[in-house]
Design an enzyme around this catalytic site. Structure first.
Site, PDB file in Angstrom:
ATOM      1  N   VAL A  64      47.646  32.584  42.291  1.00 51.83           N
ATOM      2  CA  VAL A  64      46.852  31.465  42.801  1.00 51.83           C
ATOM      3  C   VAL A  64      46.686  30.337  41.779  1.00 51.83           C
ATOM      4  O   VAL A  64      46.302  29.220  42.142  1.00 51.83           O
ATOM      5  CB  VAL A  64      45.450  31.915  43.306  1.00 51.83           C
ATOM      6  CG1 VAL A  64      45.573  32.852  44.489  1.00 51.83           C
ATOM      7  CG2 VAL A  64      44.612  32.517  42.190  1.00 51.83           C
ATOM      8  N   TYR A 156      33.470  32.016  33.105  1.00 51.15           N
ATOM      9  CA  TYR A 156      33.452  32.624  34.443  1.00 51.15           C
ATOM     10  C   TYR A 156      32.350  31.985  35.303  1.00 51.15           C
ATOM     11  O   TYR A 156      32.577  31.591  36.451  1.00 51.15           O
ATOM     12  CB  TYR A 156      33.236  34.130  34.301  1.00 51.15           C
ATOM     13  CG  TYR A 156      33.095  34.854  35.620  1.00 51.15           C
ATOM     14  CD1 TYR A 156      34.231  35.147  36.390  1.00 51.15           C
ATOM     15  CD2 TYR A 156      31.852  35.254  36.112  1.00 51.15           C
ATOM     16  CE1 TYR A 156      34.104  35.818  37.604  1.00 51.15           C
ATOM     17  CE2 TYR A 156      31.725  35.915  37.317  1.00 51.15           C
ATOM     18  CZ  TYR A 156      32.859  36.196  38.061  1.00 51.15           C
ATOM     19  OH  TYR A 156      32.729  36.857  39.265  1.00 51.15           O
TER      20      TYR A 156
HETATM   21  P1  NAP Z   1      39.497  43.261  40.808  1.00 51.64           P
HETATM   22  O1  NAP Z   1      39.156  44.636  41.266  1.00 51.64           O
HETATM   23  O2  NAP Z   1      39.874  43.053  39.391  1.00 51.64           O
HETATM   24  O3  NAP Z   1      40.645  42.654  41.746  1.00 51.64           O
HETATM   25  C1  NAP Z   1      41.073  41.337  41.522  1.00 51.64           C
HETATM   26  C2  NAP Z   1      42.167  40.976  42.508  1.00 51.64           C
HETATM   27  O4  NAP Z   1      42.565  39.608  42.258  1.00 51.64           O
HETATM   28  C3  NAP Z   1      43.414  41.817  42.357  1.00 51.64           C
HETATM   29  O5  NAP Z   1      44.002  41.978  43.631  1.00 51.64           O
HETATM   30  C4  NAP Z   1      44.299  40.951  41.461  1.00 51.64           C
HETATM   31  O6  NAP Z   1      45.668  41.308  41.613  1.00 51.64           O
HETATM   32  C5  NAP Z   1      43.970  39.575  42.021  1.00 51.64           C
HETATM   33  N1  NAP Z   1      44.277  38.464  41.110  1.00 51.64           N
HETATM   34  C6  NAP Z   1      43.794  38.225  39.858  1.00 51.64           C
HETATM   35  N2  NAP Z   1      44.344  37.111  39.344  1.00 51.64           N
HETATM   36  C7  NAP Z   1      45.179  36.613  40.302  1.00 51.64           C
HETATM   37  C8  NAP Z   1      46.043  35.489  40.373  1.00 51.64           C
HETATM   38  N3  NAP Z   1      46.166  34.615  39.360  1.00 51.64           N
HETATM   39  N4  NAP Z   1      46.759  35.288  41.502  1.00 51.64           N
HETATM   40  C9  NAP Z   1      46.663  36.156  42.546  1.00 51.64           C
HETATM   41  N5  NAP Z   1      45.878  37.247  42.534  1.00 51.64           N
HETATM   42  C10 NAP Z   1      45.150  37.468  41.422  1.00 51.64           C
HETATM   43  O7  NAP Z   1      38.266  42.256  41.076  1.00 51.64           O
HETATM   44  P2  NAP Z   1      37.010  42.356  42.083  1.00 51.64           P
HETATM   45  O8  NAP Z   1      35.895  42.975  41.347  1.00 51.64           O
HETATM   46  O9  NAP Z   1      37.434  42.897  43.388  1.00 51.64           O
HETATM   47  O10 NAP Z   1      36.679  40.800  42.228  1.00 51.64           O
HETATM   48  C11 NAP Z   1      37.227  40.038  43.287  1.00 51.64           C
HETATM   49  C12 NAP Z   1      36.491  38.711  43.375  1.00 51.64           C
HETATM   50  O11 NAP Z   1      35.105  38.953  43.541  1.00 51.64           O
HETATM   51  C13 NAP Z   1      36.634  37.829  42.135  1.00 51.64           C
HETATM   52  O12 NAP Z   1      36.737  36.480  42.523  1.00 51.64           O
HETATM   53  C14 NAP Z   1      35.329  38.059  41.397  1.00 51.64           C
HETATM   54  O13 NAP Z   1      34.971  36.964  40.602  1.00 51.64           O
HETATM   55  C15 NAP Z   1      34.380  38.244  42.559  1.00 51.64           C
HETATM   56  N6  NAP Z   1      33.173  39.003  42.224  1.00 51.64           N
HETATM   57  C16 NAP Z   1      33.226  40.340  41.958  1.00 51.64           C
HETATM   58  C17 NAP Z   1      32.063  41.027  41.671  1.00 51.64           C
HETATM   59  C18 NAP Z   1      32.040  42.507  41.426  1.00 51.64           C
HETATM   60  O14 NAP Z   1      30.946  43.038  41.161  1.00 51.64           O
HETATM   61  N7  NAP Z   1      33.135  43.220  41.512  1.00 51.64           N
HETATM   62  C19 NAP Z   1      30.849  40.341  41.629  1.00 51.64           C
HETATM   63  C20 NAP Z   1      30.831  38.977  41.888  1.00 51.64           C
HETATM   64  C21 NAP Z   1      32.000  38.314  42.199  1.00 51.64           C
HETATM   65  P3  NAP Z   1      46.756  41.070  40.410  1.00 51.64           P
HETATM   66  O15 NAP Z   1      46.061  41.412  39.128  1.00 51.64           O
HETATM   67  O16 NAP Z   1      47.906  41.943  40.767  1.00 51.64           O
HETATM   68  O17 NAP Z   1      47.112  39.623  40.497  1.00 51.64           O
END
Ligand code: NAP
Length: 256
Positions: A64, A156
Site C-alpha cells: 500500500v 504511529y
Molecule cells: P498485523 O497482525 O501485524 O497485520 C498487519 C497486516 O498488514 C498484515 O496482513 C500485513 O501483511 C499487512 N501490511 C503491512 N504493511 C503492508 C504494506 N505496506 N502493504 C500491504 N500490506 C501491508 O496487524 P494488526 O494488529 O492486525 O493491525 C491491523 C491494523 O489495525 C493496522 O492498521 C493497525 O494500526 C490497526 N490497529 C491494530 C490494533 C491492535 O491492537 N492490533 C490496535 C489499533 C489499531 P504483510 O506484512 O505481508 O504485508
C-alpha cells in the site's frame, strides 16, 4: 437484521493477518466476495486458503506504500469480482521508536504505509466505488494518536490521527457519489502484530481495560460490517471506538 452485505465485492488491505484477516472472514461469511492484500505472498496465499472455509476469498500481492501497487490491486479486485463496493483500508505497521532515536527512514516507513497507503488505496478505488453507487470505505485507525498517546509511537500516532484528517475531508468529496467513509478506532486487539509487542505489554494493557480483556478481531469486524451495510448508509466521516472502554477512565483508580 443486517442483510445487505451478500454479493458485494470487498477489498481488505492487510487482510492476510490479524484484524484484516478477521474483516475478510466476516465479510466472506456474510456472502461477500473478498480480495485480501499483503506484501508476503506465502502468508497471503495461506490466509486465503484458510479463509476459503468462510466464503469467497482471494489473495493479491501488493504494497500500500506504492500508489502503483494500490492501483494494481484495485484493478485486480474489480476484474475478479466485476466491480468494487467496499474498501477496508487496514494495512498498518506499528514499530516502536523513541523520538530521539527515530530515523527519517523509520518515520517515512510508518507514514508511507499507514497514512499515504490509506490515501493511495482510496484514490485508486474511487472510480470503481462511484460505479458501485453504494460505495463504502472503512479505515482502521487506532485509539493511539486520535485519542491517546504512547511513548515510542509518535510516528504511529501521527499516522493514525492523520488518517482521520484525511477521512473527514474525503467524506465531503465522496458524499457526492453516495460513498461513505468512516473509521474504526480499535484499542488493544489480539493479533499477530500485537502479540509481537510481548507478554509484558499485553498484561499492562489488559489491566487498563475496564472490560478486563483484550479485544478480538471478530469484535472489530462486527463494527466494520455494520458500517458497510445499507442500514449505515447515512453515517459518514465518523469514528467508532472499539476498545473495551480503555479510553474512558481518567486513571487506573478511576476504574474502581
Ligand atoms: P498485523 O497482525 O501485524 O497485520 C498487519 C497486516 O498488514 C498484515 O496482513 C500485513 O501483511 C499487512 N501490511 C503491512 N504493511 C503492508 C504494506 N505496506 N502493504 C500491504 N500490506 C501491508 O496487524 P494488526 O494488529 O492486525 O493491525 C491491523 C491494523 O489495525 C493496522 O492498521 C493497525 O494500526 C490497526 N490497529 C491494530 C490494533 C491492535 O491492537 N492490533 C490496535 C489499533 C489499531 P504483510 O506484512 O505481508 O504485508
Amino acid at each position: 437484521m443486517f442483510t445487505s452485505i451478500s454479493g458485494r465485492s470487498v477489498l481488505v488491505t492487510g487482510g492476510t493477518k490479524g484484524i484484516g484477516k478477521g474483516l475478510a472472514g466476516a465479510f466472506a461469511a456474510e456472502g461477500a466476495s473478498v480480495v485480501i492484500v499483503g506484501r508476503d505472498r506465502d502468508a497471503g496465499e495461506r490466509a486465503a486458503a484458510e479463509l476459503a472455509s468462510s466464503g469467497k476469498v482471494a489473495f493479491e500481492q501488493g504494497d500500500v506504500a506504492s500508489a502503483a501497487s494500490c492501483a494494481a490491486v484495485v484493478a485486480a479486485a474489480e476484474e475478479r469480482h466485476g466491480g468494487l463496493d467496499i474498501v477496508c483500508c487496514n494495512a498498518g505497521i506499528f514499530p516502536s521508536a523513541p523520538l530521539t532515536e527515530m530515523t527519517p527512514e523509520q518515520l517515512e516507513e510508518v507514514l508511507a504505509t499507514n497514512l499515504k497507503g490509506t490515501f493511495f488505496i482510496v484514490r485508486a478505488a474511487l472510480p470503481a466505488l462511484k460505479r458501485s453507487g453504494r460505495g463504502r470505505v472503512i479505515v482502521t485507525s487506532s485509539i493511539t494518536g486520535p485519542i491517546t498517546g504512547y511513548s515510542g509511537w509518535s510516528h504511529y500516532g501521527a499516522s493514525k490521527a492523520g488518517q482521520l484528517g484525511f477521512m473527514r475531508s474525503a467524506a465531503l468529496e465522496l458524499a457526492r457519489s453516495q460513498i461513505t467513509i468512516n473509521a474504526i478506532l480499535p484499542g488493544n486487539i489480539i493479533t499477530e502484530g500485537l502479540s509481537d509487542l510481548g507478554p509484558d505489554y499485553l498484561r499492562t494493557m489488559e489491566a487498563a481495560i475496564p472490560l478486563g480483556r483484550l479485544g478480538s478481531i471478530e469484535e472489530v469486524a462486527s463494527a466494520a460490517l455494520f458500517l458497510a451495510t445499507e442500514e449505515a448508509a447515512y453515517i459518514t466521516g465518523q469514528t467508532l471506538v472499539v476498545d473495551g472502554g480503555q479510553t474512558v477512565p481518567e486513571s487506573l483508580e478511576a476504574m474502581g
